[in-house]
Design an enzyme around this catalytic site. Structure first.
Site, PDB file in Angstrom:
ATOM      1  N   GLU A   1      -4.420   0.772  -3.527  1.00  0.00           N
ATOM      2  CA  GLU A   1      -3.026   1.209  -3.529  1.00  0.00           C
ATOM      3  C   GLU A   1      -2.082   0.011  -3.460  1.00  0.00           C
ATOM      4  O   GLU A   1      -1.038  -0.012  -4.125  1.00  0.00           O
ATOM      5  CB  GLU A   1      -2.772   2.169  -2.364  1.00  0.00           C
ATOM      6  CG  GLU A   1      -3.422   3.528  -2.567  1.00  0.00           C
ATOM      7  CD  GLU A   1      -3.186   4.473  -1.396  1.00  0.00           C
ATOM      8  OE1 GLU A   1      -3.279   5.688  -1.614  1.00  0.00           O
ATOM      9  OE2 GLU A   1      -2.921   3.993  -0.267  1.00  0.00           O
TER      10      GLU A   1
ATOM     11  N   ASP B   1       0.902   3.869  -3.127  1.00  0.00           N
ATOM     12  CA  ASP B   1       0.549   5.278  -2.927  1.00  0.00           C
ATOM     13  C   ASP B   1       1.559   6.183  -3.623  1.00  0.00           C
ATOM     14  O   ASP B   1       1.191   7.151  -4.303  1.00  0.00           O
ATOM     15  CB  ASP B   1       0.501   5.579  -1.430  1.00  0.00           C
ATOM     16  CG  ASP B   1       0.250   7.050  -1.136  1.00  0.00           C
ATOM     17  OD1 ASP B   1      -0.787   7.576  -1.559  1.00  0.00           O
ATOM     18  OD2 ASP B   1       1.123   7.673  -0.497  1.00  0.00           O
TER      19      ASP B   1
ATOM     20  N   GLU C   1       0.839  -1.201   0.000  1.00  0.00           N
ATOM     21  CA  GLU C   1       0.000   0.000   0.000  1.00  0.00           C
ATOM     22  C   GLU C   1       0.876   1.253   0.000  1.00  0.00           C
ATOM     23  O   GLU C   1       0.628   2.203  -0.761  1.00  0.00           O
ATOM     24  CB  GLU C   1      -0.904  -0.012   1.231  1.00  0.00           C
ATOM     25  CG  GLU C   1      -1.731   1.250   1.430  1.00  0.00           C
ATOM     26  CD  GLU C   1      -2.316   1.330   2.826  1.00  0.00           C
ATOM     27  OE1 GLU C   1      -2.614   2.449   3.263  1.00  0.00           O
ATOM     28  OE2 GLU C   1      -2.458   0.275   3.484  1.00  0.00           O
TER      29      GLU C   1
ATOM     30  N   ASP D   1      -7.227   1.570   0.398  1.00  0.00           N
ATOM     31  CA  ASP D   1      -5.915   1.029   0.787  1.00  0.00           C
ATOM     32  C   ASP D   1      -5.567  -0.210  -0.043  1.00  0.00           C
ATOM     33  O   ASP D   1      -4.416  -0.390  -0.452  1.00  0.00           O
ATOM     34  CB  ASP D   1      -5.910   0.674   2.277  1.00  0.00           C
ATOM     35  CG  ASP D   1      -5.957   1.899   3.176  1.00  0.00           C
ATOM     36  OD1 ASP D   1      -5.765   3.023   2.658  1.00  0.00           O
ATOM     37  OD2 ASP D   1      -6.208   1.733   4.384  1.00  0.00           O
TER      38      ASP D   1
END
EC number: 3.1.26.3
Length: 248
Positions: free
Chosen positions: A135, A63, A59, A132
């Site tokens: 990502e 991101d 994650e 989440d």
């Protein structure tokens, strides 16, 4: 956990191989199913299963990759926008609500592995968990195929979000755009009512936006700003539809 209870929970999860095939089509790279399985493992599931690896590292990576790809796109596609406007444009695209929407398009909720508590409280549909996980999936695609594969995936699933953000006008955020629209329609300045819930370490916020004496939208998020933005988006779309219908 009883075998019958485990079977019921597992029945809600689609095979990782199904998602790997979808992602391969979207990114043009072969997906490592073991990496993808980790990307779909929420920390609640990991905790209940002996502390196995979960998706937070992927994650974190996803991101950053998402930010780079979107920033690169905006930089080259909008050469006349100043840094501040580019930042607002990116924020309108890279946020939990947008990512959760993309995750729903991919049906990620049916693949994610959750603990019992999250499962019973509707975790498969929560914006925070879906965003989440999205990502983490982006991070996985990057690990499997590098920036070219991640870029292909991001554009395939997020170009509609990028196009929608372009509708926001000069403000490039929903609250500013809503205020501009209510001003144009002589409806006054929107006001927001905020409520918070949950323990200090895991608070959630809900917002309602009032225009005149009418509630036009509501939203939720991890902080007040996110909740207000979501409520403002709902209200903006409702008013825009009303204005378009009146002008038709």
């Amino acid at each position: 956990m009883s075998s019958s209870r485990r079977s019921r929970r597992d029945a809600e999860q689609r095979p990782v191989a199904d998602l790997a095939q979808i992602l391969q089509q979207q990114s043009g790279t072969v997906i490592d199913e073991s990496l993808l399985s980790r990307a779909l493992t929420h920390r609640s599931y990991a905790y209940e299963n002996g502390g196995i690896p979960h998706n937070e590292r992927q994650e974190f990576l996803g991101d950053s990759v998402l930010g780079v790809v979107v920033t690169d796109h905006l930089y080259h596609q909008h050469p006349d926008l100043a840094e501040g406007q580019l930042a607002k444009f990116r924020a309108a695209i890279v946020n939990s609500r947008a990512l959760a929407g993309v995750a729903r398009e991919l049906d990620l909720g049916s693949f994610v592995m959750l603990g019992r508590g999250e499962t019973t409280t509707g975790g498969r549909g929560k914006d925070s968990i879906l965003a989440d996980t999205m990502e983490a999936v982006i991070g996985t695609v990057y690990l499997c195929g590098g920036i070219p594969a991640a870029t292909a995936l991001i554009h395939n699933v997020m170009d509609p979000v990028i196009a929608a953000a372009a509708e926001l006008g000069a403000g490039l955020d929903w609250k500013t755009s809503l205020q501009e629209l209510t001003s144009t329609m002589a409806l006054g300045v929107p006001s927001y009512q905020i409520e918070e819930s949950g323990p200090d370490h895991d608070k959630s916020f809900s917002a309602r936006v009032i225009v005149g004496e009418q509630e036009l939208g509501s939203g939720s998020g991890r902080n007040k700003k996110a909740a207000e933005q979501q409520a403002a988006e709902v209200a903006w779309r409702a008013l825009k539809s009303r204005a378009d219908a009146a002008g038709a």
